[in-house]
Design a protein around this motif. Structure first.
Motif, PDB file in Angstrom:
ATOM      1  N   MET A  15      33.186  -6.571  26.823  1.00 31.73           N
ATOM      2  CA  MET A  15      33.572  -5.303  26.203  1.00 31.73           C
ATOM      3  C   MET A  15      34.171  -4.405  27.286  1.00 31.73           C
ATOM      4  O   MET A  15      33.639  -3.368  27.659  1.00 31.73           O
ATOM      5  N   ALA A  16      35.301  -4.830  27.809  1.00 29.56           N
ATOM      6  CA  ALA A  16      36.007  -4.131  28.889  1.00 29.56           C
ATOM      7  C   ALA A  16      37.363  -4.805  29.024  1.00 29.56           C
ATOM      8  O   ALA A  16      37.500  -5.992  28.694  1.00 29.56           O
ATOM      9  N   VAL A  17      38.333  -4.062  29.522  1.00 33.05           N
ATOM     10  CA  VAL A  17      39.622  -4.715  29.811  1.00 33.05           C
ATOM     11  C   VAL A  17      39.542  -5.417  31.161  1.00 33.05           C
ATOM     12  O   VAL A  17      40.095  -6.506  31.344  1.00 33.05           O
ATOM     13  N   GLY A  31      30.986  -4.917  31.647  1.00 29.80           N
ATOM     14  CA  GLY A  31      31.481  -5.180  32.999  1.00 29.80           C
ATOM     15  C   GLY A  31      30.382  -5.342  34.037  1.00 29.80           C
ATOM     16  O   GLY A  31      30.650  -5.790  35.153  1.00 29.80           O
ATOM     17  N   HIS A  77      31.825   6.223  35.681  1.00 35.51           N
ATOM     18  CA  HIS A  77      32.574   5.130  35.029  1.00 35.51           C
ATOM     19  C   HIS A  77      32.694   5.375  33.510  1.00 35.51           C
ATOM     20  O   HIS A  77      32.212   4.569  32.702  1.00 35.51           O
ATOM     21  N   SER A  92      36.883   5.123  29.665  1.00 32.93           N
ATOM     22  CA  SER A  92      37.182   4.677  28.289  1.00 32.93           C
ATOM     23  C   SER A  92      36.221   5.276  27.268  1.00 32.93           C
ATOM     24  O   SER A  92      36.238   4.882  26.101  1.00 32.93           O
TER      25      SER A  92
HETATM   26  C1  8YV Z   1      34.200  -0.307  30.500  1.00 32.97           C
HETATM   27  C2  8YV Z   1      36.205  -0.520  32.033  1.00 32.97           C
HETATM   28  O1  8YV Z   1      33.606   0.698  29.799  1.00 32.97           O
HETATM   29  O2  8YV Z   1      37.378  -1.661  30.350  1.00 32.97           O
HETATM   30  C3  8YV Z   1      37.099  -1.591  31.541  1.00 32.97           C
HETATM   31  O3  8YV Z   1      37.562  -2.399  32.362  1.00 32.97           O
HETATM   32  O4  8YV Z   1      36.094  -0.291  33.181  1.00 32.97           O
HETATM   33  C4  8YV Z   1      35.442   0.319  31.066  1.00 32.97           C
HETATM   34  O5  8YV Z   1      36.293   0.621  30.001  1.00 32.97           O
HETATM   35  C5  8YV Z   1      33.204  -0.851  31.474  1.00 32.97           C
HETATM   36  O6  8YV Z   1      33.739  -1.870  32.256  1.00 32.97           O
HETATM   37  C6  8YV Z   1      31.973  -1.377  30.746  1.00 32.97           C
HETATM   38  O7  8YV Z   1      32.182  -2.633  30.176  1.00 32.97           O
END
Ligand code: 8YV
Length: 324
Positions: A74-76, A53, A286, A289
């Motif tokens: 690698m994030a939603v 992110g 942060h 997750s």
């Molecule tokens: C990520 C998050 O770890 O998935 C998301 O949107 O905020 C976190 O789970 C973070 O964005 C790093 O990629």
């Protein structure tokens, strides 16, 4: 010749090894920090990327990346992507939904408990050696069980929090969202739809789970904080920028709300200096997750999104539709 991809940040060794079976991989296991210019230059030399992110794929970056075909976040959340610009340039964008839903909902609840029950504040007091005797009101906080939680943003994670609140803690669940849930989903979460104003005025605990976009910038500012109960807590596990952090620091200092729990910040990893000086806020970097199995699942899904795009022409969890 294998397609050339870049993995922007360190990742599990076995995921990297799996990627190397399919791609010519540039890694960053040393975690060398990027500037926007160095990132743009590196990305421009690859056809695929696995990003986090914090790695921007916006219009400026894309302009230099004429060979780029697919980027797996690698994030939603994907507010580091300019999806319309990616689509216009034929770049497949993907994210990692579902695999982190329950872990992130667990963390939202952990932050709520820590905030309402003043866990970190009391731990700091103990560590400072200030605990000399018991007192009836020592770190007495707000009730969690049986109270009212107001969830702003009722997607997958919001619904996970609602289920925990209703079924585990006997809480009354109210929510506000762009669109109302189906009657079945509302029944499963025991959740009632209310206006944003009613939510802010009624909830004992306000939980923010809305995605960030320019439209959701400062969803909670001074005016919204003023509508909340003085005994209320505010939890932000969504994105920095959803809350006006400067206004929140003032509200916390003046006890206009009781406490806040924040996992995300405007301009992170910088944290507004005033938030660092108020005691009634729980701050985490942060990590919502961040369980090992979930981070592994996110990394594997992001890797599979790249593999799927370059072998089948489409990522598994795409954010846009492009022709390969
Ligand atoms: C990520 C998050 O770890 O998935 C998301 O949107 O905020 C976190 O789970 C973070 O964005 C790093 O990629």
């Amino acid at each position: 010749m294998k397609p050339k991809i870049i993995v922007a940040r360190p990742i599990f060794d076995d995921v990297l090894a799996r990627l190397r079976e399919h791609f010519d991989v540039t890694d960053n296991q040393a975690d060398t920090p990027w500037t926007k210019a160095s990132w743009t230059k590196a990305l421009s030399q690859h056809v695929g990327a696995l990003t986090t992110g914090s790695d921007p794929v916006d219009a400026d970056v894309l302009q230099a990346c004429t060979h780029l075909k697919a980027v797996a976040n690698m994030a939603v959340g994907y507010n580091n992507f300019d999806v319309p610009a990616m689509t216009a340039q034929g770049v497949q964008a993907s994210n990692t939904p579902d695999v982190l839903t329950e872990t992130t909902a667990d963390f939202g609840f952990a932050l709520l408990m820590a905030t309402a029950r003043r866990i970190t504040e009391s731990e700091h007091y103990l560590r400072r050696g200030e605990w000399t005797q018991w007192r009836y009101d020592m770190f007495a906080g707000a009730e969690v069980h049986g109270s009212t939680i107001g969830i702003l943003g009722m997607g997958r994670i919001g619904q996970g929090i609602a289920r925990r609140a209703a079924h585990g803690f006997g809480m009354k669940v109210i929510y506000h969202n762009r669109s109302r849930l189906s009657a079945e989903a509302e029944a499963e979460c025991k959740a009632s739809y209310v206006s944003k104003e009613t939510l802010l005025q009624t909830a004992d605990h306000v939980m923010l789970v809305v995605p960030y976009s320019p439209a959701s910038h400062h969803t909670i500012g001074a005016a919204e904080l003023a509508q909340m109960k003085p005994t209320a807590t505010l939890i932000n596990i969504a994105r920095g920028g959803i809350v006006d952090d400067a206004a929140l620091a003032v509200a916390l200092r003046e006890k206009r709300i009781a406490a806040a729990g924040l996992d995300v910040f405007e301009g992170e990893p910088q944290v507004h200096p005033d938030l660092l000086t108020v005691p009634n806020v729980v701050l985490t970097p942060h990590i919502a997750s961040a369980s090992i199995p979930t981070r592994r699942a996110m990394a594997n899904l992001a890797a599979d999104n790249l593999i799927s795009y370059f072998t089948q022409g489409k990522s598994l969890t795409p954010l846009n539709s492009v022709s390969a």
